[in-house]
Design a protein around this motif. Structure first.
Motif, short mmCIF file in Angstrom:
data_model
loop_
_atom_site.label_atom_id
_atom_site.label_comp_id
_atom_site.label_asym_id
_atom_site.label_seq_id
_atom_site.Cartn_x
_atom_site.Cartn_y
_atom_site.Cartn_z
N ARG A 190 15.24 -29.69 67.25
CA ARG A 190 15.82 -28.99 67.85
C ARG A 190 16.14 -29.25 69.41
O ARG A 190 17.14 -29.36 69.91
CB ARG A 190 15.32 -27.52 67.71
CG ARG A 190 15.29 -26.93 66.64
CD ARG A 190 16.93 -26.65 65.95
NE ARG A 190 17.50 -25.64 66.74
CZ ARG A 190 18.83 -25.28 66.59
NH1 ARG A 190 19.35 -26.05 65.56
NH2 ARG A 190 19.46 -24.55 67.23
N HIS B 285 27.46 -29.84 69.57
CA HIS B 285 26.95 -30.97 69.09
C HIS B 285 27.77 -32.10 69.03
O HIS B 285 27.59 -33.40 69.37
CB HIS B 285 25.85 -30.70 68.06
CG HIS B 285 25.21 -32.04 67.84
ND1 HIS B 285 25.39 -32.75 66.62
CD2 HIS B 285 24.00 -32.56 68.10
CE1 HIS B 285 24.84 -33.92 66.68
NE2 HIS B 285 23.50 -33.71 67.62
N GLU C 28 17.22 -37.30 66.92
CA GLU C 28 18.32 -38.65 66.68
C GLU C 28 17.80 -39.79 67.90
O GLU C 28 18.23 -40.81 67.61
CB GLU C 28 19.52 -37.98 67.27
CG GLU C 28 20.07 -37.03 66.39
CD GLU C 28 21.23 -35.96 66.75
OE1 GLU C 28 22.11 -35.65 65.92
OE2 GLU C 28 21.16 -35.30 67.92
N ALA D 186 19.95 -24.52 74.59
CA ALA D 186 20.33 -25.72 73.90
C ALA D 186 19.32 -25.61 72.46
O ALA D 186 19.50 -25.03 71.58
CB ALA D 186 19.96 -27.24 74.66
N THR E 237 16.55 -31.22 72.81
CA THR E 237 17.57 -31.87 73.28
C THR E 237 17.15 -32.79 74.57
O THR E 237 16.49 -32.46 75.29
CB THR E 237 18.81 -31.48 73.33
OG1 THR E 237 18.61 -30.29 74.74
CG2 THR E 237 19.40 -30.30 72.37
N GLU F 114 26.44 -35.69 79.87
CA GLU F 114 25.95 -37.03 79.54
C GLU F 114 24.96 -37.59 80.37
O GLU F 114 24.86 -37.48 81.67
CB GLU F 114 27.11 -37.84 79.36
CG GLU F 114 27.89 -37.93 78.22
CD GLU F 114 28.85 -39.14 78.12
OE1 GLU F 114 29.11 -39.76 79.31
OE2 GLU F 114 29.63 -39.42 77.19
N MET G 100 23.69 -32.90 74.37
CA MET G 100 23.01 -32.29 73.16
C MET G 100 22.52 -33.17 71.95
O MET G 100 22.00 -32.63 70.95
CB MET G 100 24.08 -31.64 72.51
CG MET G 100 24.40 -30.37 73.31
SD MET G 100 23.11 -29.07 73.21
CE MET G 100 22.72 -28.61 71.40
N THR G 101 22.15 -34.42 72.41
CA THR G 101 21.55 -35.48 71.39
C THR G 101 19.92 -34.87 71.27
O THR G 101 19.31 -34.61 72.33
CB THR G 101 21.63 -36.92 71.86
OG1 THR G 101 22.86 -37.10 72.14
CG2 THR G 101 21.14 -37.71 71.00
N ARG G 102 19.60 -34.55 69.96
CA ARG G 102 18.26 -34.19 69.80
C ARG G 102 17.36 -35.30 69.77
O ARG G 102 17.52 -36.34 69.43
CB ARG G 102 18.41 -33.55 68.20
CG ARG G 102 19.42 -32.29 68.53
CD ARG G 102 19.13 -31.33 67.46
NE ARG G 102 20.35 -30.44 67.14
CZ ARG G 102 20.67 -29.61 67.98
NH1 ARG G 102 19.75 -29.00 68.91
NH2 ARG G 102 21.70 -28.61 67.56
N GLY H 136 26.55 -34.75 71.29
CA GLY H 136 25.43 -35.34 70.41
C GLY H 136 25.57 -36.86 70.11
O GLY H 136 25.20 -37.06 69.10
N HIS H 137 26.42 -37.75 70.99
CA HIS H 137 26.41 -39.02 70.66
C HIS H 137 25.52 -39.80 71.24
O HIS H 137 24.91 -39.48 72.46
CB HIS H 137 28.04 -38.98 71.01
CG HIS H 137 28.31 -38.96 72.51
ND1 HIS H 137 28.81 -37.71 72.79
CD2 HIS H 137 27.91 -39.79 73.68
CE1 HIS H 137 28.87 -37.70 74.08
NE2 HIS H 137 28.36 -38.85 74.73
N ASN I 280 24.76 -24.99 70.92
CA ASN I 280 24.51 -25.70 69.87
C ASN I 280 25.79 -26.16 69.16
O ASN I 280 25.88 -27.09 68.42
CB ASN I 280 23.38 -24.91 69.09
CG ASN I 280 22.14 -25.11 69.34
OD1 ASN I 280 21.41 -26.41 69.24
ND2 ASN I 280 21.69 -24.37 70.33
#
Ligand SMILES: Cc1cc2nc3c(=O)[nH]c(=O)nc-3n(C[C@H](O)[C@H](O)[C@H](O)COP(=O)(O)OP(=O)(O)OC[C@H]3O[C@@H](n4cnc5c(N)ncnc54)[C@H](O)[C@@H]3O)c2cc1C
Length: 291
Positions: A111, A59, A82, A33, A113, A171, A77-79, A63-64, A56
């Motif tokens: 980067r 995302h 974020e 990741a 996560t 998630e 994948m939320t960094r 990435g939410h 990656n």
């Protein structure tokens, strides 16, 4: 010079693709990741894999930060950045911004996560303590579909999780209850370092009484530990300095720190007590609009 062993590299185009590759390549493969834990371990030759599957490009899919009635869903994948900057998390779970401000540095936070942090399962991992404090559940997807594992069962020991072969974390779910707030504090030897000890607290108040309270600690034993005894002691009582003291005493006697270069076991127990008191106090003050 630190150089990892040779490996093959493939970019996954979907969650199904990543799981299919994991299934085909078996335990010679690993997901990458943010790479901020895996790659240093490979460079130090503490871990060697024949294949790295880069997730990656997922995302957009993972990435939410999604607020729904009764819960917040955060993709694996939320960094870090974020999580730090999310207005929704700042409103509902200020513990995230508290923790993210003291995790590593901007390079790592750009980067690294949520999923990588939980799956690394380092006993000093701050986000694991945050998720334990908030009573989160982890969604693990495999070839046969999804299963949901509570944080208490997600970590099986240092660097071991409930994620099995040909599975990945997709998630993390956080229950959203009214009347709650939270806080996080960490003692580190220098800015951006891993914790000597850190603590998170979440409290829920109704008519001046705690309907629930949760505390999670990091760096005080083999796992990031939730402390159910504190929840039992605090439920139904009015917040007070005496109550925070009582909770701190429980934290100090319940944890199992080791003496190492970061400090003695006694010092870490002292920190567990002090940080438990401070985070409970801060979370309550936030609820009362005083912090
Ligand atoms: C200098 C430095 C300082 C740091 N300081 C701190 C700190 O103070 N506090 C802190 O908490 N962390 C700290 N970290 C760790 C940082 O937070 C990492 O970002 C995090 O531990 C791993 O996230 P990642 O996305 O980089 O994971 P990666 O390194 O890519 O992966 C870590 C592990 O998780 C697995 N994995 C990743 N995603 C998934 C998934 N979705 N499903 C299944 N398995 C998955 C990988 O296969 C690998 O085994 C630091 C790191 C560095 C380099």
């Amino acid at each position: 010079m630190q150089v990892p062993g040779q490996f093959e590299y493939e970019r996954a185009t979907s969650v199904e693709h990543a799981i299919g590759l994991l299934d085909r390549l078996g335990d010679t493969a690993r997901l990458v990741a943010g790479g901020h834990s895996l790659l240093p371990m490979m460079k130090l030759r503490l871990a060697n894999f024949d294949y790295l599957i880069d997730i990656n490009d997922l995302h957009a899919e993972l990435g939410h930060i999604t607020v729904e009635p009764g819960r917040i869903r955060i993709g694996a994948m939320t960094r870090h950045r974020e999580l730090l900057e999310s207005p929704d998390l700042r409103q509902h779970f200020p513990i995230f911004a508290d923790a993210e401000r003291v995790i590593a540095d901007p390079v790592v936070r750009n980067r690294g996560t949520l999923g990588g942090s939980l799956c690394q399962a380092d006993p000093s991992e701050d986000l694991s303590a945050v998720c334990t404090t908030l009573g989160a559940s982890c969604v693990i997807r495999g070839l046969d579909g999804e299963r949901v594992v509570p944080m208490e069962d997600f970590h099986r020991g240092p660097y071991e999780t409930a994620v099995g072969d040909a599975e990945m974390l997709t998630e993390v779910h956080f229950p959203l209850r009214p009347g709650g707030s939270s806080a996080y504090e960490k003692v580190e030897r220098r800015a951006g370092d891993w914790a000597v000890v850190s603590a998170g607290a979440a409290v829920w108040l109704q008519n001046g009484v705690m309907t629930d309270a949760r505390v999670g600690l990091a760096a005080v034993g083999p796992d990031t530990a939730g402390l159910p005894e504190i929840s039992q002691a605090l439920r139904g009582r009015e917040p007070s300095e005496a109550l925070y003291e009582e909770a701190g005493d429980i934290a100090a006697r319940s944890c199992d720190p080791a003496t190492d270069t970061r400090g003695s076991a006694d010092y870490k127990r002292h920190l567990a007590k002090e940080l438990t008191r401070r985070t409970l106090r801060k979370a309550v003050r936030r609820l009362e609009g005083r912090a």
